[in-house]
Write an enzyme that holds these catalytic residues in place. Sequence first.
Site, PDB file in Angstrom:
ATOM      1  N   ASN A   8      12.534  -4.879   2.794  1.00  0.00           N
ATOM      2  CA  ASN A   8      12.932  -3.682   2.037  1.00  0.00           C
ATOM      3  C   ASN A   8      11.821  -2.643   2.068  1.00  0.00           C
ATOM      4  O   ASN A   8      11.913  -1.610   1.428  1.00  0.00           O
ATOM      5  CB  ASN A   8      13.236  -4.058   0.566  1.00  0.00           C
ATOM      6  N   ASN A   9      10.749  -2.955   2.809  1.00  0.00           N
ATOM      7  CA  ASN A   9       9.589  -2.075   2.857  1.00  0.00           C
ATOM      8  C   ASN A   9       9.782  -1.041   3.975  1.00  0.00           C
ATOM      9  O   ASN A   9       9.734  -1.382   5.151  1.00  0.00           O
ATOM     10  CB  ASN A   9       8.326  -2.921   3.104  1.00  0.00           C
ATOM     11  N   ASN A  11       7.853   1.238   5.087  1.00  0.00           N
ATOM     12  CA  ASN A  11       6.661   1.388   5.929  1.00  0.00           C
ATOM     13  C   ASN A  11       6.627   0.327   7.032  1.00  0.00           C
ATOM     14  O   ASN A  11       6.335   0.627   8.186  1.00  0.00           O
ATOM     15  CB  ASN A  11       5.388   1.290   5.078  1.00  0.00           C
ATOM     16  N   LYS A  12       6.931  -0.916   6.657  1.00  0.00           N
ATOM     17  CA  LYS A  12       6.973  -2.003   7.649  1.00  0.00           C
ATOM     18  C   LYS A  12       8.072  -1.727   8.676  1.00  0.00           C
ATOM     19  O   LYS A  12       7.871  -1.922   9.868  1.00  0.00           O
ATOM     20  CB  LYS A  12       7.278  -3.338   6.965  1.00  0.00           C
ATOM     21  N   ASP A  68       5.620 -12.056   6.667  1.00  0.00           N
ATOM     22  CA  ASP A  68       4.830 -12.009   5.446  1.00  0.00           C
ATOM     23  C   ASP A  68       3.400 -11.781   5.911  1.00  0.00           C
ATOM     24  O   ASP A  68       2.961 -12.331   6.924  1.00  0.00           O
ATOM     25  CB  ASP A  68       4.955 -13.287   4.621  1.00  0.00           C
ATOM     26  N   PHE A 148      -0.395   2.198   4.449  1.00  0.00           N
ATOM     27  CA  PHE A 148       0.090   1.742   3.147  1.00  0.00           C
ATOM     28  C   PHE A 148      -0.665   0.474   2.754  1.00  0.00           C
ATOM     29  O   PHE A 148      -1.460  -0.051   3.524  1.00  0.00           O
ATOM     30  CB  PHE A 148       1.608   1.492   3.187  1.00  0.00           C
ATOM     31  N   GLY A 149      -0.422   0.002   1.562  1.00  0.00           N
ATOM     32  CA  GLY A 149      -1.088  -1.219   1.094  1.00  0.00           C
ATOM     33  C   GLY A 149      -2.598  -1.064   1.055  1.00  0.00           C
ATOM     34  O   GLY A 149      -3.126  -0.073   0.539  1.00  0.00           O
ATOM     35  N   HIS A 176      -2.609  -6.586  12.877  1.00  0.00           N
ATOM     36  CA  HIS A 176      -2.036  -7.924  12.713  1.00  0.00           C
ATOM     37  C   HIS A 176      -0.522  -7.911  12.964  1.00  0.00           C
ATOM     38  O   HIS A 176      -0.007  -8.737  13.700  1.00  0.00           O
ATOM     39  CB  HIS A 176      -2.337  -8.412  11.300  1.00  0.00           C
TER      40      HIS A 176
END
Length: 193
Positions: A8-9, A11-12, A68, A148-149, A176
């Site tokens: 649901n992200n 950005n990802k 994840d 982000f993050g 990553h």
Amino acid sequence: MKLVFATNNPNKLKEVKEILPNTIELLSLKDIQCFDEIEETETTLEGNAQLKADYITQKFGYNCFADDTGLEVEILKGKPGVYSARFAGKPCNSENNIQKLLAKLKNKTNRKAQFRTAISLNLNEEKFLFEGICKGEILTKKQGEKGFGYDPIFKPENHTASFAEMSSVEKNSISHRGIAIEKLVAFLSEYKK
């Protein structure tokens, strides 16, 4: 090939869309009308990625992959790791997570860290796992506005800029998630079923 990316992200989703070849039709959870909040209850990145992929495959019947990602800080014995997104507790947000991590590393000289992504792929009733690691260090203060993050405080090895100072193309080439997605893409290009 049609694949659901169980996130649901936004950005990802944007990052992954930029990396995947156009031979793969990427569907988001929104595209398949999945608005469920999939609880991440596992204690490993691999476990959470598998849990999310299984949920979509079992409930919606799609070939699917999920990721994840955790930020693993050496001096904190690999923390926040699997709890990176909710490191500072409620409310879960990047700013609180960053401030908590900077406070924990205050006056620490060992700032080595790595981002690690696990991707779980459910494809034609088979399961596959891919991993990407980007080593670097935690900066003493935020640098950059992109990403982000934890991106503003993470500087990859052999670079002078934080992830938040890089273009998406530059970041994707070394990150990553970029590495894990490239492994996924290489696998899919060879896959015969």
